[in-house]
Design an enzyme around this catalytic site. Structure first.
Site, short mmCIF file in Angstrom:
data_model
loop_
_atom_site.label_atom_id
_atom_site.label_comp_id
_atom_site.label_asym_id
_atom_site.label_seq_id
_atom_site.Cartn_x
_atom_site.Cartn_y
_atom_site.Cartn_z
CB SER A 1 -0.89 -0.01 1.25
OG SER A 1 -1.48 1.25 1.48
CE1 TYR B 1 -4.86 -2.00 4.49
CE2 TYR B 1 -3.80 0.11 4.09
CZ TYR B 1 -4.35 -1.07 3.61
OH TYR B 1 -4.38 -1.29 2.25
#
Length: 278
Positions: free
Chosen positions: A161, A174
């Protein structure tokens, strides 16, 4: 239309979280390329929906119920996949996501603010998000690793990500997990380099998915303040589309294109990482 990669025909690709917005498109494209697809999901029906689309287009695949955090269920899934296809050539570690218990309400700490701050984050929620995104990739790689080592030109593709490079506000668990994915990708790449097993990752920029939609889109369909900040920070001035990832995926999986590439994470982000804001 993306050209056909003949080297992928007959290969077997295992995709965890394969019913998600991004990974389902990867599965469909790999099937179009002639690969046999095994989608692993906690909800087998969601996986079957993707497989039905693949089969309707003439492809081959199966949906297997499995939890990436439950090694025994992953081993059972492996047995079913080997019984069906006899081999595993590619593993895409796509299972992941976020959880409300690991998200703050504000971007920065404000003493009098209402809602969840850093001090309100739930330890179990934090740990679950980290585990789903990182530990699940570790377990999946361990379960399918020995089969991959038996394959010709095998490859693991992890999903990272933008948050791995610079953590996004509100989502510390996350962000930490995705940063770990980048590091783990490099570690595995070195560990298996002499065996022929290549390990790389894709770091998508900002894509609208089921997991982040409530953060990025208002009830009336308009973009949130957070979305507008993202668009303003993306030189291409749009969110990514699932098909934007497919060329990079095919390049990294096809050893005839990337046979000397291992241990990298490729940003697919519309220029987000390159832009300083000025």
């Amino acid at each position: 239309m993306i050209p056909i990669h003949e080297n992928l025909k007959g290969k077997v690709a295992v995709i965890t979280g394969g019913s998600g917005v991004l990974c389902s498109q990867m599965a469909i494209e790999l099937a179009r390329q002639g690969a046999n697809i095994a989608i692993l999901n906690r909800d087998a029906k969601k996986g079957r929906d993707v497989i039905e689309r693949i089969q309707t287009s003439g492809g081959t695949g199966i949906s297997v119920k499995a939890d990436v955090l439950d090694k025994s269920s992953m081993e059972k899934a492996r047995e079913e996949i080997l019984e069906t296809f006899g081999q595993v050539d590619f593993l895409i570690n796509g299972a992941g996501g976020n959880h409300p218990d690991a998200v703050t309400n504000t971007e920065t700490y404000q003493d009098e603010a209402t809602g969840k701050s850093f001090f309100h984050l739930d330890e179990n929620g934090f740990s679950k998000v980290f585990a789903t995104n990182f530990t699940g990739s570790f377990i999946s790689s361990q379960v399918f690793g020995k089969d991959l080592l038996q394959a010709k030109a095998p490859s693991i593709l992890n999903i990272s990500s933008m948050s791995a490079y610079v953590p996004m506000t509100k989502v510390p668990a996350y962000s930490a997990a995705k940063s770990s994915i980048n590091n783990f990708t490099m570690w595995m790449a070195v560990h298996f380099a002499e065996t022929g097993l290549r390990v790389n990752a894709i770091a998508p920029g900002f894509f609208l998915t089921t997991q982040n939609r409530n953060l990025l889109v208002n009830d009336d369909g308009s973009y949130t303040v957070r979305s507008n900040k993202i668009i303003n920070g993306t030189p291409m001035k749009r969110f990514g589309k699932p098909e934007d990832l497919l060329g990079t995926m095919l390049w990294l999986l096809d050893a005839s294109y990337s046979g000397f590439v291992t241990g990298i994470t490729v940003p697919v982000d519309g220029g987000f990482m390159a832009y300083s804001g000025v």
